[in-house]
Design an enzyme around this catalytic site. Structure first.
Site, PDB file in Angstrom:
ATOM      1  N   HIS A  87      10.599  -3.144 -16.848  1.00 35.37           N
ATOM      2  CA  HIS A  87      10.073  -1.774 -16.813  1.00 35.37           C
ATOM      3  C   HIS A  87      10.592  -1.037 -15.586  1.00 35.37           C
ATOM      4  O   HIS A  87      11.226  -1.637 -14.724  1.00 35.37           O
ATOM      5  CB  HIS A  87       8.546  -1.748 -16.917  1.00 35.37           C
ATOM      6  CG  HIS A  87       7.811  -2.294 -15.731  1.00 35.37           C
ATOM      7  ND1 HIS A  87       7.845  -3.612 -15.360  1.00 35.37           N
ATOM      8  CD2 HIS A  87       7.000  -1.685 -14.820  1.00 35.37           C
ATOM      9  CE1 HIS A  87       7.090  -3.797 -14.283  1.00 35.37           C
ATOM     10  NE2 HIS A  87       6.568  -2.651 -13.937  1.00 35.37           N
ATOM     11  N   HIS A 140       9.362   0.497 -12.862  1.00 34.16           N
ATOM     12  CA  HIS A 140       8.787   0.588 -11.516  1.00 34.16           C
ATOM     13  C   HIS A 140       9.744   0.045 -10.441  1.00 34.16           C
ATOM     14  O   HIS A 140      10.431  -0.950 -10.652  1.00 34.16           O
ATOM     15  CB  HIS A 140       7.446  -0.149 -11.459  1.00 34.16           C
ATOM     16  CG  HIS A 140       6.349   0.606 -12.144  1.00 34.16           C
ATOM     17  ND1 HIS A 140       5.193   0.008 -12.604  1.00 34.16           N
ATOM     18  CD2 HIS A 140       6.243   1.925 -12.467  1.00 34.16           C
ATOM     19  CE1 HIS A 140       4.417   0.936 -13.166  1.00 34.16           C
ATOM     20  NE2 HIS A 140       5.035   2.099 -13.098  1.00 34.16           N
ATOM     21  N   ASP A 179       9.412  -1.590  -7.697  1.00 31.59           N
ATOM     22  CA  ASP A 179       9.317  -2.968  -7.190  1.00 31.59           C
ATOM     23  C   ASP A 179       9.945  -3.973  -8.162  1.00 31.59           C
ATOM     24  O   ASP A 179       9.974  -5.175  -7.889  1.00 31.59           O
ATOM     25  CB  ASP A 179       7.858  -3.344  -6.850  1.00 31.59           C
ATOM     26  CG  ASP A 179       6.929  -3.339  -8.042  1.00 31.59           C
ATOM     27  OD1 ASP A 179       6.993  -2.391  -8.852  1.00 31.59           O
ATOM     28  OD2 ASP A 179       6.135  -4.299  -8.193  1.00 31.59           O
ATOM     29  N   HIS A 180      10.454  -3.469  -9.303  1.00 28.06           N
ATOM     30  CA  HIS A 180      11.140  -4.331 -10.272  1.00 28.06           C
ATOM     31  C   HIS A 180      12.610  -3.930 -10.455  1.00 28.06           C
ATOM     32  O   HIS A 180      13.356  -4.655 -11.113  1.00 28.06           O
ATOM     33  CB  HIS A 180      10.425  -4.282 -11.631  1.00 28.06           C
ATOM     34  CG  HIS A 180       9.015  -4.789 -11.549  1.00 28.06           C
ATOM     35  ND1 HIS A 180       8.617  -5.987 -12.104  1.00 28.06           N
ATOM     36  CD2 HIS A 180       7.921  -4.280 -10.925  1.00 28.06           C
ATOM     37  CE1 HIS A 180       7.332  -6.182 -11.839  1.00 28.06           C
ATOM     38  NE2 HIS A 180       6.883  -5.159 -11.124  1.00 28.06           N
ATOM     39  N   HIS A 200       1.359  -0.608 -19.619  1.00 29.35           N
ATOM     40  CA  HIS A 200       1.530  -0.473 -18.166  1.00 29.35           C
ATOM     41  C   HIS A 200       2.505   0.682 -17.912  1.00 29.35           C
ATOM     42  O   HIS A 200       2.237   1.571 -17.109  1.00 29.35           O
ATOM     43  CB  HIS A 200       2.057  -1.788 -17.603  1.00 29.35           C
ATOM     44  CG  HIS A 200       2.333  -1.793 -16.133  1.00 29.35           C
ATOM     45  ND1 HIS A 200       1.340  -1.758 -15.178  1.00 29.35           N
ATOM     46  CD2 HIS A 200       3.507  -1.823 -15.435  1.00 29.35           C
ATOM     47  CE1 HIS A 200       1.890  -1.771 -13.966  1.00 29.35           C
ATOM     48  NE2 HIS A 200       3.202  -1.808 -14.096  1.00 29.35           N
ATOM     49  N   ASP A 214       4.849  -6.680 -15.611  1.00 25.52           N
ATOM     50  CA  ASP A 214       3.491  -6.331 -15.173  1.00 25.52           C
ATOM     51  C   ASP A 214       2.546  -6.101 -16.360  1.00 25.52           C
ATOM     52  O   ASP A 214       1.623  -5.293 -16.260  1.00 25.52           O
ATOM     53  CB  ASP A 214       3.520  -5.057 -14.320  1.00 25.52           C
ATOM     54  CG  ASP A 214       4.130  -5.305 -12.944  1.00 25.52           C
ATOM     55  OD1 ASP A 214       4.447  -6.468 -12.625  1.00 25.52           O
ATOM     56  OD2 ASP A 214       4.272  -4.328 -12.186  1.00 25.52           O
ATOM     57  N   HIS A 264       4.188 -10.793 -10.523  1.00 24.30           N
ATOM     58  CA  HIS A 264       3.457 -10.824  -9.245  1.00 24.30           C
ATOM     59  C   HIS A 264       2.630 -12.097  -9.110  1.00 24.30           C
ATOM     60  O   HIS A 264       2.198 -12.673 -10.109  1.00 24.30           O
ATOM     61  CB  HIS A 264       2.487  -9.635  -9.128  1.00 24.30           C
ATOM     62  CG  HIS A 264       3.167  -8.308  -9.008  1.00 24.30           C
ATOM     63  ND1 HIS A 264       3.423  -7.701  -7.798  1.00 24.30           N
ATOM     64  CD2 HIS A 264       3.641  -7.464  -9.956  1.00 24.30           C
ATOM     65  CE1 HIS A 264       4.019  -6.533  -7.998  1.00 24.30           C
ATOM     66  NE2 HIS A 264       4.170  -6.366  -9.313  1.00 24.30           N
TER      67      HIS A 264
END
Ligand code: ZN
Ligand code: FE
Length: 257
Positions: free
Chosen positions: A56, A58, A60-61, A114, A131, A169
């Site tokens: 996805h 985001h 942090d990915h 998400h 996530d 995570h």
């Protein structure tokens, strides 16, 4: 030959997954939010990157992709509906991707909730779910509805029991504290809390888990279980008409837990 799937820690609690196979020098990374730890891991293990997979959009990915491409100009596979500029190969629901150099095939599964376009990548052995499904919990609703996320989680729960669950995570301990508030008498959950604490005390990852363990202990996959329904109705203060309402209630409850 067997797969070796290694967690690369990033930021506070992210896992970037490095998929390799014994005896080969190629590897694939899933959700590289940061390039530095990935480049270090590849160097130490003398692995050549052959592809990047994204679940996805985001940061942090995905934020490590550009830098990784400078070192390894490889294909980037990602969701068709999540608008990620670095993706070179868009994946739709059920698309199959093959990596012959790793003897690996993965299928994309649409799991919105998400984010709008979130996908999972899976085969009968392994699931990379970003996530959406977390060990012991699930992702927050940012772009989708509770009904969408509920449907997405049910798709993942339908995978074979022994599928290994690789999420994005290290949230297990926190998630299980919530699970315990929902289902204090769940013996499998109590056991999982003990093993999870042992792993965390030793600074070891609690990921992957399995689909079976998630079905036994993750409240978000247990919206049909009487004890879970009862706890959700108590929190809501009124009866809940179906499993989706139970799910939506649990998600709200967890948001303020
Ligand atoms: Zn995310
Ligand atoms: Fe994340």
């Amino acid at each position: 030959m067997s797969f070796k799937i290694l967690p690369i820690s990033a930021f506070k609690d992210n896992y970037i997954w490095l998929i390799t196979i014994e005896g080969k020098k190629n590897g694939i990374v899933v959700d590289p939010g940061d390039a530095t730890p990935v480049l270090n891991a590849l160097k130490t293990k003398q692995i050549t990157l052959s592809a990047i997979l994204l679940t996805h959009h985001h940061g942090d990915h995905t934020d490590g992709v550009k830098e990784l491409l400078k070192h390894y100009p490889v294909p980037v596979y990602g969701p068709a509906h999540d608008n990620i500029p670095t993706v070179t190969h868009l994946l739709n629901d059920n698309d199959q991707i093959n990596f012959p150099e790793l003897n690996l095939s993965l299928r994309a599964i649409d799991i919105p909730g998400h984010t709008r376009g979130h996908i999972a990548l899976a085969n009968d052995e392994m699931l990379f779910c970003g996530d959406t499904l977390f060990t012991g919990g699930c992702g927050r609703l940012f772009e989708g509805t509770a009904e969408q996320l509920f449907t997405s989680l049910n798709k993942l729960a339908a995978l074979p029991d022994n599928t290994a669950v690789y999420c994005g995570h290290e949230y297990t301990q926190n998630n299980l504290r919530f699970a315990h508030a929902v289902e204090p008498n769940n013996v499998d959950l109590q056991q999982r809390m003990i093993t999870t604490k042992e792993l965390r005390d030793a600074n070891l990852p609690t990921v992957p888990s399995t689909i079976l363990l998630e079905k036994k202990t993750n409240p978000f996959l247990r919206c049909h279980v009487p004890a879970v329904i009862k706890a959700a109705e108590q929190y809501a203060g009124h009866p809940l008409k179906d499993a989706v309402s139970v799910f939506a209630c649990l998600r709200r409850w967890k948001d303020s837990f």
